[in-house]
Design a protein around this motif. Structure first.
Motif, mmCIF file in Angstrom:
data_model
loop_
_atom_site.group_PDB
_atom_site.id
_atom_site.type_symbol
_atom_site.label_atom_id
_atom_site.label_comp_id
_atom_site.label_asym_id
_atom_site.label_seq_id
_atom_site.Cartn_x
_atom_site.Cartn_y
_atom_site.Cartn_z
ATOM 1 N N ILE A 168 5.524 58.472 -16.558
ATOM 2 C CA ILE A 168 4.229 58.283 -15.902
ATOM 3 C C ILE A 168 3.330 57.366 -16.723
ATOM 4 O O ILE A 168 2.754 56.398 -16.207
ATOM 5 N N ALA A 169 3.197 57.676 -18.009
ATOM 6 C CA ALA A 169 2.304 56.892 -18.872
ATOM 7 C C ALA A 169 2.826 55.473 -19.064
ATOM 8 O O ALA A 169 2.049 54.505 -19.023
ATOM 9 N N SER A 172 2.247 53.396 -15.966
ATOM 10 C CA SER A 172 0.869 53.359 -15.461
ATOM 11 C C SER A 172 -0.037 52.430 -16.261
ATOM 12 O O SER A 172 -1.164 52.167 -15.838
ATOM 13 N N TRP A 175 -1.139 49.333 -14.247
ATOM 14 C CA TRP A 175 -2.071 49.691 -13.173
ATOM 15 C C TRP A 175 -3.447 50.039 -13.736
ATOM 16 O O TRP A 175 -4.476 49.618 -13.211
ATOM 17 N N LEU A 176 -3.472 50.798 -14.838
ATOM 18 C CA LEU A 176 -4.756 51.154 -15.455
ATOM 19 C C LEU A 176 -5.468 49.925 -16.010
ATOM 20 O O LEU A 176 -6.699 49.860 -15.997
ATOM 21 N N ALA A 186 -7.101 50.918 -20.831
ATOM 22 C CA ALA A 186 -5.955 51.598 -20.219
ATOM 23 C C ALA A 186 -5.303 52.537 -21.229
ATOM 24 O O ALA A 186 -5.017 53.705 -20.926
#
Length: 500
Positions: A168-169, A172, A175-176, A186
């Motif tokens: 997930i991290a 992501s 995107w962050l 992010a």
């Protein structure tokens, strides 16, 4: 009665409550560590504008902080309130992490890197102090006869959570970055999530029952008690093994990701997926190693998992001959499976054997000394590895196999590369040499219940074979492999035997 007051006698209910709290605290702490270390720490530093020296310095903070175990031992022995100290230093470390995460939002540009460096030093130091008192507390909470199984369930659950969080991290960050407008922000969000996990772990630790520390009756002072592990011949052998093995793992591990990204040239997403493969393998073998450690000994597990990791180091140079080729990815998959099996063994048993060999009532000094030796070796290892990698950066040793249909025809020879050592390959080879030394030092340690390596290997192979080849076919074997965490979290009502 204050929440941090120890009790003289723990009931069975208290022990079960302590094990439950320890389980959830372990999940939280592992989640925090995963989201702070690994690729995220250098990623945050780069986003803030840090140079190579600062990034290398940040990478060494965690092992260097382990040397803070010595003053931590003095504090624990003096105060004798282990739960209180674990919560106090744990909260302080997590708040330092919160402050570090706020730097991209609040700090002036010229102060971002210095402030981040200082706050990460405080984070690792606070965590080291908390770990010292926590290790002593765990020794008195977790029953020795079933410690391997209990810690295996804890590590397996934490690794399963880590596999999910890393995916997930890791995926992501891009995107962050788009949402926040800056990559540093992010990473800051990831760090805030890590701090939240850590603070939750510290809060629930306050609910753990604490048995009163046994006071020394030998008349020795605190300083003299710190020398006791060095005077214990068997534990001194363990300290040498811990230092040599920590050196091996840290020196090689610091360059795994660099090797895959730069030398082999695979994308970060592949690196993350290979890491998850290793973690999934961890989950299954934590359970298996835990049962073997309880039935026989921790040394028996280490005697198999240590040489497996050494073989992994020797396989890495064969992923490039001298460049990426058709077998590169299959060999990487094999390496990460072997890594998952071996790291499950020594992550579980390296700390457990120190707990078992530490005399009752002296766990703080003995476990602190073990952590200090491991931390000192781990602090030196990346520097030595970097020097080796730099020295051999433009040097190469290669072996080719030539085939000529006609020995007189020199020009038309078929050349097949058999070996190519270059750059980081020499780091892995040097780590393998220190690994062989650590394996030798392990053989000198005495632990009750130790059996031969061949007997342990037979049990491992039989267990894996049963998982894949049960009477109901491959699908049932796969179901057993993926049954975690439900099967592993069921309470095991059978008492493991002390001896085979």
């Amino acid at each position: 009665m204050p929440w941090f007051t120890p009790t003289d006698n723990l009931t069975e209910e208290d022990l079960q409550k302590g094990l439950k709290v320890l389980f959830w605290e372990s999940l939280s702490s592992h989640a925090m560590a995963l989201l702070v270390t690994g690729a995220f720490l250098p990623g945050m530093a780069l986003a803030l504008g840090a140079g190579n020296f600062t990034i290398g310095l940040l990478a060494s903070f965690a092992p260097i902080a382990q040397m803070a175990q010595i003053p931590a031992i003095l504090i624990v022995e003096k105060v004798a309130l282990r739960k209180f100290l674990t919560v106090l230093f744990g909260i302080a470390a997590r708040l330092s992490l919160v402050a570090a995460a706020l730097i991209p939002f609040l700090a002036p540009e010229e102060l971002k890197v210095p402030l981040f460096t200082i706050l990460m030093i405080l984070f690792f130091l606070g965590g080291s102090f908390a770990a010292c008192s926590r290790a002593s507390l765990i020794k008195d909470i977790v029953p020795e006869k079933s410690r391997g199984t209990i810690l295996a369930v804890r590590l397996a659950a934490a690794t399963a959570l880590g596999a999910v969080l890393s995916l997930i991290a890791g995926f992501s960050i891009d995107w962050l970055t788009l949402v926040t407008g800056q990559s540093s922000r992010a990473y800051a969000i990831i760090f805030l999530a890590a701090a939240a996990f850590g603070i939750f772990g510290s809060i629930i630790t306050a609910k753990m029952p604490e048995p009163r520390m046994h006071k020394r009756t030998d008349g020795k002072g605190i300083i003299r008690s710190l020398a006791a592990p060095l005077q214990d011949l068997n534990f001194r052998r363990l300290l040498i093994f811990s230092g040599a093995w920590s050196f091996t793992v840290i020196m090689s591990g610091a360059f795994f990701t660099v090797y895959m990204l730069q030398r082999i040239g695979i994308p970060m997403s592949w690196v993350i997926l290979l890491a998850v493969l290793s973690q999934v393998t961890n989950i299954y073998f934590f359970k298996l190693w835990g049962k073997i450690a309880d039935r026989y000994s921790n040394k028996s597990v280490l005697a198999v998992s240590v040489p497996m990791f050494i073989s992994l180091l020797l396989l890495y140079p064969f992923t490039t001959l001298p460049e990426r080729y058709s077998l590169t990815i299959p060999i990487l998959v094999i390496i990460h499976i072997i890594g998952g099996i071996s790291t499950a063994g020594f992550n579980l048993c390296a700390a457990n054997i120190a707990m078992r060999l530490a005399p009752h009532g002296q766990a703080t000094a003995y476990l602190g000394a073990n952590a200090f030796c491991s931390g000192l070796a781990a602090a030196i290892a990346p520097v030595i590895g970097g020097l080796i990698g730099s020295y051999f950066a433009i040097k190469e040793i290669s072996i080719n196999i030539f085939y000529r249909a006609n020995s007189a025809d020199v020009e038309n020879a078929l050349s097949i590369p058999a070996l190519s050592f270059r750059g980081i390959d020499f780091v892995f080879f040097a780590a393998a040499i220190t690994g062989f030394y650590a394996w030798h030092r392990l053989s000198l340690i005495d632990e009750e219940g130790t059996v031969s390596e061949s007997e342990i290997r037979d049990q491992v192979f039989a267990s894996v074979k049963n998982s894949f080849g049960s009477t109901s076919g491959l699908s049932m074997g796969m179901r057993r492999m993926t049954a975690f965490p439900y099967e592993m979290l069921r309470r095991n009502k059978q008492k493991p035997s002390d001896k085979p």
